[in-house]
Design an enzyme around this catalytic site. Structure first.
Site, PDB file in Angstrom:
ATOM      1  N   ARG A   1      37.066  34.503  25.505  1.00  0.00           N
ATOM      2  CA  ARG A   1      37.583  33.648  26.572  1.00  0.00           C
ATOM      3  C   ARG A   1      37.915  32.275  26.003  1.00  0.00           C
ATOM      4  NH1 ARG A   1      40.368  33.181  31.255  1.00  0.00           N
ATOM      5  NH2 ARG A   1      39.183  32.328  33.011  1.00  0.00           N
TER       6      ARG A   1
ATOM      7  N   GLY B   1      45.395  40.633  37.697  1.00  0.00           N
ATOM      8  CA  GLY B   1      45.447  40.315  39.115  1.00  0.00           C
ATOM      9  C   GLY B   1      44.598  39.164  39.581  1.00  0.00           C
ATOM     10  N   GLY B   2      44.148  38.255  38.669  1.00  0.00           N
ATOM     11  CA  GLY B   2      43.344  37.128  39.126  1.00  0.00           C
ATOM     12  C   GLY B   2      42.052  37.586  39.778  1.00  0.00           C
TER      13      GLY B   2
ATOM     14  N   THR C   1      44.491  37.478  28.902  1.00  0.00           N
ATOM     15  CA  THR C   1      45.306  36.768  29.895  1.00  0.00           C
ATOM     16  C   THR C   1      45.844  35.448  29.372  1.00  0.00           C
ATOM     17  OG1 THR C   1      45.275  35.922  32.164  1.00  0.00           O
ATOM     18  CG2 THR C   1      43.292  35.574  30.857  1.00  0.00           C
TER      19      THR C   1
ATOM     20  N   THR D   1      47.655  38.534  33.854  1.00  0.00           N
ATOM     21  CA  THR D   1      46.711  39.152  32.937  1.00  0.00           C
ATOM     22  C   THR D   1      47.242  40.531  32.604  1.00  0.00           C
ATOM     23  OG1 THR D   1      44.945  37.937  34.026  1.00  0.00           O
ATOM     24  CG2 THR D   1      44.272  39.874  32.764  1.00  0.00           C
TER      25      THR D   1
ATOM     26  N   SER E   1      35.837  33.715  34.713  1.00  0.00           N
ATOM     27  CA  SER E   1      36.952  34.659  34.771  1.00  0.00           C
ATOM     28  C   SER E   1      36.639  35.795  35.732  1.00  0.00           C
ATOM     29  CB  SER E   1      37.216  35.238  33.373  1.00  0.00           C
ATOM     30  OG  SER E   1      38.137  36.313  33.432  1.00  0.00           O
ATOM     31  N   SER E   2      37.681  36.426  36.253  1.00  0.00           N
ATOM     32  CA  SER E   2      37.525  37.625  37.071  1.00  0.00           C
ATOM     33  C   SER E   2      37.842  38.902  36.294  1.00  0.00           C
ATOM     34  CB  SER E   2      38.446  37.548  38.296  1.00  0.00           C
ATOM     35  OG  SER E   2      38.076  36.476  39.133  1.00  0.00           O
TER      36      SER E   2
ATOM     37  N   ASP F   1      41.225  27.582  35.759  1.00  0.00           N
ATOM     38  CA  ASP F   1      40.171  28.486  36.223  1.00  0.00           C
ATOM     39  C   ASP F   1      38.813  27.800  36.367  1.00  0.00           C
ATOM     40  OD1 ASP F   1      41.336  30.837  36.890  1.00  0.00           O
ATOM     41  OD2 ASP F   1      40.806  31.934  35.087  1.00  0.00           O
TER      42      ASP F   1
END
Length: 570
Positions: free
Chosen positions: A95, A471-472, A397, A379, A450-451, A421
């Site tokens: 990340r 897709g966030g 992403t 993403t 993050s998702s 984010d």
């Protein structure tokens, strides 16, 4: 073998022994499902050469940086979940990080407000998603390099070379990329994006014409020759910092040199007879997924018809609770030692949350109470399975589709806008979905929440379902529902991916649903239960692989909403 644009033609003629007429792919020796046919084919070629799932993942990821620029990237970051043939699982966290000069209130004006401006597509958005200050320190190259050094088998250079050749020789511009090109030409305020798809002479590359990226090929060559250092040190790093200084960014050479990817223990949950492996923080995906699966384990799904009013209501209430806990507790674990992971993923906690779900009416999302109330676009993802029994689920992403829209003309790739984010306004949580809790406030070298939810479901100690999605915030819920579809509703992976999906994220207090996939009677009944409904064209773009150990068959599927995607096997 040259990885030229001919793949774009060859991939239209998929082998009949691998793909049936309904679109799902069957294979015995290896399978790659990604958002790019060319990338999937390259991954399969690596497997055919004796590479393992990690090797194929590295090669696939670098090709996506060439063929899927909206999200495939070397200017962003993500997560990788790996399970080997013995059933041992691990994860790689790559990340992005906040630069050393970042601060909690860096995006606020003098009055303490979050200003707005035009993003790279010409649309209004908040300032934390715009410009060079929105760029986090990229992690993709470090993450892929760490995965290869620990678990790869083929030479690093052999895995990067296909992407270099495709960037140099070009590939046929797809219709979806051409549509983006014309949109940027008409609407983007950023010169880099307006010129991104142009030829050397300045003309726009047309649909079906070769699109070449020589600057990106040069950058990838540095990475091929010098590994991680080819990005975080040397000529590429110096050019990144030069770009930042010229455009108001705050990433320094020190930021790049200090960046490290991290191998982390996966989060593990159980659901009935299955084991679920996913990402720990700074991803919120694994925590929320396991919490929701624990909640659903308490429901009598045999008595609830798929896609019925009761089913949609139950899903929404389960999602509401998990996302409230996400907002209250989750952030980078390296900066938040008190994240109650064991509690949030426990069966006992799920039982307490489940007890006050009212199957007759919707709960209320209250921005002042978080989970206490229930005490009780872009993403990309790809999945890989090899002949040795190894599996990889990788999601990475740039944040928004095409990230910040900014890049250096000399480097050829697009930078993320991941700083958006972080929670941008300390202490301010609103009904519109803005969160202001402490765990995810901006701090130097912190990874933003993050998702992303790359996931491997195991059965009898072996990979069974390899799944993930872009897709966030919707990522968590699309993965969650797909896993449910496979396990509880006995859907094959392709049907599970295409089936109706909904999304509830606590705040805003509404159910997003895929347009035309809920009956008018169901919508009316849900509204009578005090649910607010918002139709959308689609949720997620899942890439999945299901493994039938008994019959030695891999079944792969690429979401139909991904126009250039494909599951390729052999």
């Amino acid at each position: 073998m040259k990885y030229t644009y001919l793949f774009s033609i060859a991939l239209l003629l998929v082998s009949l022994n691998a793909t049936d007429v309904s679109g799902q792919t069957y294979a015995r020796n290896g399978l790659v499902a990604s958002s790019s046919k060319i990338a999937s084919e390259v991954g399969i070629d690596i497997l055919k050469k004796g590479g393992n799932a990690i090797d194929a993942s590295v090669a696939t990821a670098f090709v996506l940086a060439v063929t899927h620029p909206s999200a495939g990237n070397i200017g962003g970051g993500g997560f990788l979940v790996f399970m080997d043939a013995t059933g041992s699982a691990t994860t790689i966290d790559f990340r992005e990080k906040a630069p050393l000069k970042a601060s909690p209130e860096m995006f606020l004006d003098k009055a303490g407000n979050l200003a707005k401006g035009l993003n790279h597509t010409g649309r209004e958005t908040t300032i934390n998603h715009i410009g060079a200050k929105s760029i986090g320190v990229p992690g993709t190259v470090a993450g892929l390099y760490l995965a290869h050094q620990k678990y790869g088998s083929l030479p690093w250079a052999d895995l990067v070379q296909p992407a270099i050749e495709i960037a140099e020789d070009g590939f046929l511009l797809t219709w979806s990329l051409f549509e983006r090109e014309t949109n940027f030409e008409a609407n983007s305020p950023i010169p880099f994006l307006k010129a991104y798809f142009r030829k050397d002479g300045g003309e726009l590359t047309q649909f079906g014409e070769l699109w070449k990226q020589p600057e990106l090929a040069n950058t990838l060559s540095e990475i091929r020759d010098h590994g991680k250092d080819g990005f975080y040190k040397g000529v590429v790093a110096k050019e990144i910092v030069k770009f930042m200084k010229e455009n108001g960014g705050i990433i320094s050479l020190k930021d790049l040199k200090r960046y490290t990817a991290v191998e982390r223990k996966p989060l593990k949950g159980t659901y009935k007879d299955y084991d679920i492996y996913s990402m720990a923080p700074p991803s919120s995906g694994g925590v929320a997924l396991i919490e929701m699966m624990n909640l659903m384990e308490l429901a009598d799904l045999d008595a609830i018809e798929f896609n019925s009013t009761a089913y949609v209501h139950l899903l929404a209430e389960v999602m509401r609770r998990a996302f409230a806990d996400r907002a209250e507790h989750l952030g980078d674990a390296d900066f938040n030692e008190d994240i109650p992971l064991d509690k949030l993923t426990s069966k006992a906690f799920a039982k307490m949350r489940f007890e006050n779900i009212d199957m007759a009416k919707a709960s209320v999302s209250d921005a002042t109470k978080f989970g206490q109330l229930y005490d009780g676009s872009s993403t990309t993802h790809f999945s890989v399975a090899d002949a040795y029994g190894n599996a990889v689920s990788l999601t990475y992403t740039l944040e928004n589709s095409y990230g910040s829209g900014m890049g250096s003309d000399k480097l050829g790739f697009i930078f993320n806008n991941e700083m958006g984010d972080f929670n941008p306004v300390p202490g301010n949580t609103s009904t519109t979905g803005q969160i202001g809790t402490n765990p995810n406030l901006i701090q130097p070298e912190k990874r933003m929440l993050s998702s992303m939810t790359p996931t491997i479901v195991a059965k009898d100690g072996k990979p069974y379902l390899i799944i993930g999605s872009p897709g966030g915030r919707t990522i968590i819920n699309t993965v969650f529902q797909t896993v449910l579809n496979v396990i509880d509703y006995d859907m094959q992976v392709d049907k599970a991916i295409e089936a109706m999906k909904i999304h509830h994220s606590w705040l805003p207090d509404s159910i997003m649903y895929e347009r035309d996939l809920l009956s008018p009677d169901t919508r009316k009944a849900l509204e009578a239960m005090n649910h607010k409904l918002i139709p959308v064209n689609r949720l997620g773009a899942l890439m999945g692989i299901q493994i039938d150990v008994k019959n030695n068959i891999m079944i792969g599927a690429s979401d139909s909403s991904s126009p250039d995607g494909a599951a390729i096997g052999y």
